[in-house]
Design a protein around this motif. Structure first.
Motif, short mmCIF file in Angstrom:
data_model
loop_
_atom_site.label_atom_id
_atom_site.label_comp_id
_atom_site.label_asym_id
_atom_site.label_seq_id
_atom_site.Cartn_x
_atom_site.Cartn_y
_atom_site.Cartn_z
N UNK A 64 0.83 -1.20 0.00
CA UNK A 64 0.00 0.00 0.00
C UNK A 64 0.87 1.26 0.00
N UNK A 65 1.94 1.25 0.78
CA UNK A 65 2.86 2.38 0.81
C UNK A 65 3.45 2.62 -0.58
N UNK A 66 3.87 1.56 -1.24
CA UNK A 66 4.47 1.69 -2.57
C UNK A 66 3.47 2.18 -3.61
N UNK A 67 2.19 1.92 -3.41
CA UNK A 67 1.14 2.44 -4.30
C UNK A 67 0.84 3.90 -4.02
N UNK A 68 0.88 4.30 -2.74
CA UNK A 68 0.50 5.65 -2.34
C UNK A 68 1.63 6.67 -2.44
N UNK A 69 2.87 6.24 -2.29
CA UNK A 69 4.01 7.16 -2.33
C UNK A 69 4.26 7.60 -3.77
N UNK A 70 4.09 8.89 -4.01
CA UNK A 70 4.22 9.42 -5.36
C UNK A 70 5.56 10.09 -5.58
N UNK A 71 6.15 9.79 -6.71
CA UNK A 71 7.40 10.40 -7.11
C UNK A 71 7.13 11.78 -7.71
N UNK A 72 8.19 12.52 -7.97
CA UNK A 72 8.05 13.86 -8.54
C UNK A 72 7.28 13.86 -9.87
N UNK A 73 7.37 12.76 -10.61
CA UNK A 73 6.68 12.66 -11.91
C UNK A 73 5.20 12.28 -11.76
N UNK A 74 4.71 12.16 -10.52
CA UNK A 74 3.31 11.84 -10.27
C UNK A 74 2.98 10.36 -10.29
N UNK A 75 3.97 9.53 -10.55
CA UNK A 75 3.77 8.08 -10.59
C UNK A 75 4.11 7.48 -9.23
N UNK A 76 3.49 6.34 -8.92
CA UNK A 76 3.79 5.67 -7.65
C UNK A 76 5.13 4.93 -7.75
N UNK A 77 5.72 4.68 -6.59
CA UNK A 77 6.96 3.90 -6.55
C UNK A 77 6.72 2.55 -7.21
N UNK A 78 5.59 1.92 -6.89
CA UNK A 78 5.30 0.60 -7.43
C UNK A 78 5.22 0.60 -8.96
N UNK A 79 4.60 1.61 -9.54
CA UNK A 79 4.46 1.64 -11.00
C UNK A 79 5.78 1.91 -11.71
N UNK A 80 6.74 2.49 -11.01
CA UNK A 80 8.04 2.83 -11.60
C UNK A 80 9.15 1.90 -11.13
N UNK A 81 8.80 0.83 -10.42
CA UNK A 81 9.75 -0.05 -9.75
C UNK A 81 10.94 -0.43 -10.63
N UNK A 82 10.71 -0.85 -11.85
CA UNK A 82 11.80 -1.37 -12.69
C UNK A 82 12.79 -0.30 -13.12
N UNK A 83 12.42 0.97 -13.04
CA UNK A 83 13.30 2.07 -13.42
C UNK A 83 14.16 2.57 -12.26
N UNK A 84 13.88 2.13 -11.05
CA UNK A 84 14.53 2.68 -9.86
C UNK A 84 15.75 1.87 -9.47
#
Length: 89
Positions: A64-84
Motif C-alpha cells: 500500500x505504501x508503494x502504491x500511495x508514495x508518489x514520485x516527482x513525476x506523479x507516478x507511484x513507486x510501485x508503477x516505476x519499480x523497474x526504473x529505480x
C-alpha cells in the motif's frame, strides 16, 4: 548497503523497517519508517532530496505504501519499480 533487485526484497526490507534510498529520473529519494516509538512504526516518509518535499504515508502495509508514495513525476513507486535503483541501509 545492499542493492534491491526484486520487489519481494523491497517489501521484505520494509517489513523489517529498513531505510531505502533510490533515484528516479536523476532525482534522489529517501524512504524511511515514521516511528511511534523505538520499535513501532505508524507509516512511512518519502523525502525528495532535490526539492526537500516530504510525503507522509499513513500505512504500514508495504504494498500500500508503494502504491500511495508518489514520485516527482506523479507516478507511484510501485508503477516505476523497474526504473529505480534502490539500496537499503
Amino acid at each position: 548497503m545492499n542493492k534491491l533487485d526484486k520487489l519481494s526484497d523491497l517489501i521484505e526490507s520494509m517489513e523489517t523497517q529498513m531505510e531505502i534510498t533510490f533515484n528516479c529520473d536523476n532525482v534522489p529519494y529517501f524512504l524511511e519508517p515514521d516511528y511511534i516509538d523505538d520499535l513501532n512504526i505508524k507509516g512511512w516518509i518519502l523525502n525528495n532530496n532535490k526539492s526537500f518535499s516530504r510525503q507522509k504515508i499513513a500505512s504500514i502495509n508495504p504494498k500500500e505504501v508503494l502504491q500511495l508514495a508518489l514520485l516527482e513525476n506523479g507516478q507511484s513507486i510501485l508503477s516505476q519499480w523497474e526504473k529505480l535503483d534502490m539500496k537499503i541501509y
